[in-house]
Scaffold this motif. Structure first.
Motif, PDB file in Angstrom:
ATOM      1  N   ASP A 317       0.824  -1.210   0.000  1.00  0.00           N
ATOM      2  CA  ASP A 317       0.000   0.000   0.000  1.00  0.00           C
ATOM      3  C   ASP A 317       0.860   1.263   0.000  1.00  0.00           C
ATOM      4  N   HIS A 321       1.013   4.215  -2.738  1.00  0.00           N
ATOM      5  CA  HIS A 321       0.774   5.629  -2.392  1.00  0.00           C
ATOM      6  C   HIS A 321       1.922   6.500  -2.898  1.00  0.00           C
ATOM      7  N   HIS A 359      -8.381  -3.144  -0.098  1.00  0.00           N
ATOM      8  CA  HIS A 359      -8.897  -2.198  -1.088  1.00  0.00           C
ATOM      9  C   HIS A 359      -7.947  -2.156  -2.262  1.00  0.00           C
ATOM     10  N   HIS A 453      -6.269   5.457  -2.737  1.00  0.00           N
ATOM     11  CA  HIS A 453      -6.965   4.180  -2.902  1.00  0.00           C
ATOM     12  C   HIS A 453      -8.010   4.328  -4.006  1.00  0.00           C
TER      13      HIS A 453
HETATM   14 ZN   LIG Z   1      -3.423   3.104   2.000  1.00  0.00          ZN
END
Ligand SMILES: [Zn+2]
Length: 492
Positions: A317, A321, A359, A453
Motif C-alpha cells: 500500500d 501511495h 482495497h 486508494h
Molecule cells: Zn493506504
C-alpha cells in the motif's frame, strides 16, 4: 430415479465431449491439455467440510486485482519466465470471489474499516476500527465496540497472531484486536479512550493475542526513551514494554532474537520505530515478512487447539501511495513467498487459508505490450511471428514511449506546478534504463502528493475447510462469516 438418470446423462455428456475434444486440431496444444487437466481436477474435487482448526488470513494492503496482476508478472519475470504464464501461490487456490470494499460512509475505503469488516462481520465507518455504525470519527465518546473473531477464537482456546510490515498498531493488524474512533491513535488517545498500542498490550494480558510481529516500537515507551529500533513517543509515560515483560511476553527486536525466541511462549517483535523497511531496502538483521510468518506459525502451532493468524503485507500500500511500482511488486513478491511457506507448514485438511486485499489503488496497466514486457518497464510492441515482444517500445500519439504501469493520480503526475500556481506539463521522453530504476515513479495524471486508494473491487482466493463458501461477488465482511462457519459451524 431422477438423480441416477441425471448422473448417467452427465457421464454420457462428459464422455461425448472428451471424444469430441480429442478430434479438435488444437487438442495437442499445451494450453488445451492444461485446461482439460484442470477441468478433470475440478470434476473430481469434493468440498472440504471439515472443521477449520486453524485460519490464516493473508492481506496485502492495497493489492487489488491490478497490483496482484503486477506482482504475478514481476515474480514470474524474477524467475526468468516471460511472466504472464506464472501463478502466484494463491492464483492456484480452488476458490475465489470478487469482494466489494466500500465503508458505511465512503465509496473509496481506507484500511481501518475494511480490515475491521473482515474481523467483525459488519461494515464500519471511514477511519474507525471495530465500532458499530453510530461511530463518529475522532469522537471517543461515540465508541460502541464490536466483538471480534480473535476474541471468539481465543475464548475457544485457540491462539491468535498478527504480523505486519507496517507498525503492529497500524490499521490492518489493529483491526484484529483494537476498537477505536481514530485509526491514528497509535500511542496517545483523548481522555477516557485507550490508544491502539495500549489495547494490544491489554489483549496480550486478556489472553487474546499470543504473537505480534512488525514495526512501531515508538508506540510502546515513554516520549524520548532510547529503544533498540527507535525512540519512545508515549505522552502518558506508560512503559508498555515493561508491562509486556511482566506478562511473560518475550520481546524480540531483530532477526537473530526472533529466531532464538521460545516458541512455547507469547512473543512481541518490534523491528522498527514505525513501519518496517520495504523488502527492496531491508537491512541485514531486520526479519522479512517470510521470516516473521514462519516464526509465528511455529509459535501458534504449539497450541493443540489451533490458531488464527492475520499476515499483512502493509507496505504494498505504501509503495503504491508513493507511485513506485517496483517497491509495491517486490513487497508483493515476498508476500507470495510467505504464503507458500505457510502452505508448506500447515495441513489444508484442517486449515482455512484466505488471501485478499482490503482495497484497490488507482493503478493502470497500458497496452498493447508483447509477451515478456518487463512489468515495471516500457511497454514493448507485440512482434509478429514470435512469442516474445519485439524489443521496440510502443509509442503513444505524442510519439513517446510509455510504461506498462501508470497511476490515475499521484506523485508521478505529468502536471507540474508553475510559478503562478497553475499546473501544466507534458509527458517527458522516457528510456528503459530510467524507468527500470527501483526509485522511478510511474507517470500519473492528477497531481497528488500521495496516490489514492480506489473503490474498485478486490480479489479473494481461498483453500481449505469451507473455502468453497466464497464465490461470486461478495461484501468483504463475508470473510468473518466464512471464517466463523469454518471454525465453529452453525453453533457459533
Ligand atoms: Zn493506504
Amino acid at each position: 430415479m431422477f438423480r441416477r438418470t441425471l448422473v448417467s446423462t452427465l457421464s454420457v455428456a462428459l464422455c461425448a465431449s472428451t471424444a469430441i475434444a480429442q478430434d479438435l486440431p488444437q487438442a495437442g496444444s499445451e494450453y488445451f491439455t492444461a485446461g482439460q487437466a484442470l477441468i478433470a481436477e475440478r470434476v473430481a474435487a469434493e468440498p472440504n467440510t471439515n472443521t477449520a482448526k486453524n485460519v490464516i488470513l493473508f492481506v496485502a494492503d492495497g493489492m487489488g486485482i491490478g497490483p496482484n496482476y503486477g506482482i504475478r508478472l514481476f515474480a514470474g519475470q524474477q524467475q526468468g519466465l516471460l511472466g504472464e504464464e506464472y501463478n502466484l501461490p494463491h492464483d492456484l487456490f480452488p476458490h475465489s470471489a470478487i469482494m466489494k470494499t466500500y465503508n458505511i460512509n465512503a465509496q473509496t475505503p481506507d484500511s481501518a474499516p475494511t480490515a475491521g469488516a473482515m474481523n467483525s462481520g459488519v461494515k464500519q465507518v471511514f477511519n474507525t476500527i471495530n465500532l458499530d455504525d453510530t461511530a463518529i470519527y475522532d469522537d471517543c465518546s461515540s465508541e460502541v465496540p464490536l466483538r471480534l473473531f480473535s476474541e471468539i477464537v481465543a475464548d475457544a482456546g485457540k491462539s491468535v497472531g498478527i504480523i505486519s510490515t507496517a507498525s503492529v498498531a497500524h490499521a490492518t493488524p489493529a483491526a484484529v484486536y483494537a476498537k477505536t474512533a481514530n485509526r491514528n491513535w497509535f500511542h496517545d488517545a483523548p481522555e477516557g479512550c485507550d490508544d491502539i498500542a495500549l489495547q494490544l498490550v491489554n489483549q496480550f494480558e486478556a489472553g487474546v493475542i499470543d504473537v505480534a510481529l512488525g514495526g512501531g516500537i515508538r508506540d510502546f515507551a515513554p516520549e524520548g526513551t532510547a529503544l533498540d529500533n527507535g525512540t519512545g513517543r508515549r505522552l502518558d509515560g506508560q512503559d508498555l514494554l515493561a508491562r509486556l515483560d511482566g506478562l511473560g511476553v518475550q520481546y524480540v527486536h531483530d532477526a537473530e532474537t526472533l529466531a532464538a525466541a521460545d516458541r512455547s511462549q507469547p512473543i512481541i517483535g518490534l523491528f522498527a520505530n514505525s513501519d518496517m523497511s520495504y523488502q527492496e531496502d531491508r537491512p541485514e538483521g531486520e526479519p522479512s515478512l517470510l521470516d516473521m510468518t514462519v516464526t509465528a506459525i511455529e509459535q501458534l502451532q504449539t497450541n493443540e487447539d489451533g490458531f488464527y493468524l492475520m499476515v499483512e503485507a502493509g507496505r504494498v500500500d505504501h509503495a503504491l501511495h508513493g507511485g513506485n511500482a517496483h517497491r509495491a511488486f517486490t513487497d508483493g513478491a515476498i508476500f507470495a513467498e510467505a504464503i507458500q511457506a505457510a502452505l508448506d507448514m500447515v495441513d489444508l485438511e484442517e486449515t482455512l487459508v484466505i488471501v485478499t486485499a482490503d482495497h484497490e489503488h488507482v493503478i493502470n496497466f497500458q497496452g498493447y505490450c508483447g509477451r515478456g514486457t518487463p512489468i515495471t518497464g516500457l511497454c514493448m510492441d507485440i512482434a509478429s511471428g514470435q512469442i516474445e515482444h519485439s524489443g521496440e517500445p510502443a509509442l503513444a500519439d505524442d510519439g513517446l514511449p510509455y510504461t506498462v504501469v501508470t497511476f490515475g493520480n499521484g506523485a508521478g503526475s505529468v502536471l507540474i506546478e508553475q510559478e503562478d500556481g497553475t499546473y501544466a506539463g507534458a509527458r517527458p521522453a522516457l528510456t528503459q534504463e530510467e524507468v527500470l530504476d527501483p526509485d522511478y515513479l510511474q507517470q500519473a495524471l492528477i497531481p497528488m502528493s500521495s496516490e489514492t486508494h480506489s473503490g474498485v473491487d478486490v480479489g479473494l482466493w481461498a483453500t481449505g475447510p469451507w473455502a468453497h463458501l466464497f464465490g461470486g461477488t461478495m461484501d468483504q465482511e463475508t470473510i468473518f462469516h466464512v471464517m466463523n462457519h469454518a471454525a465453529f459451524g452453525s453453533a457459533e
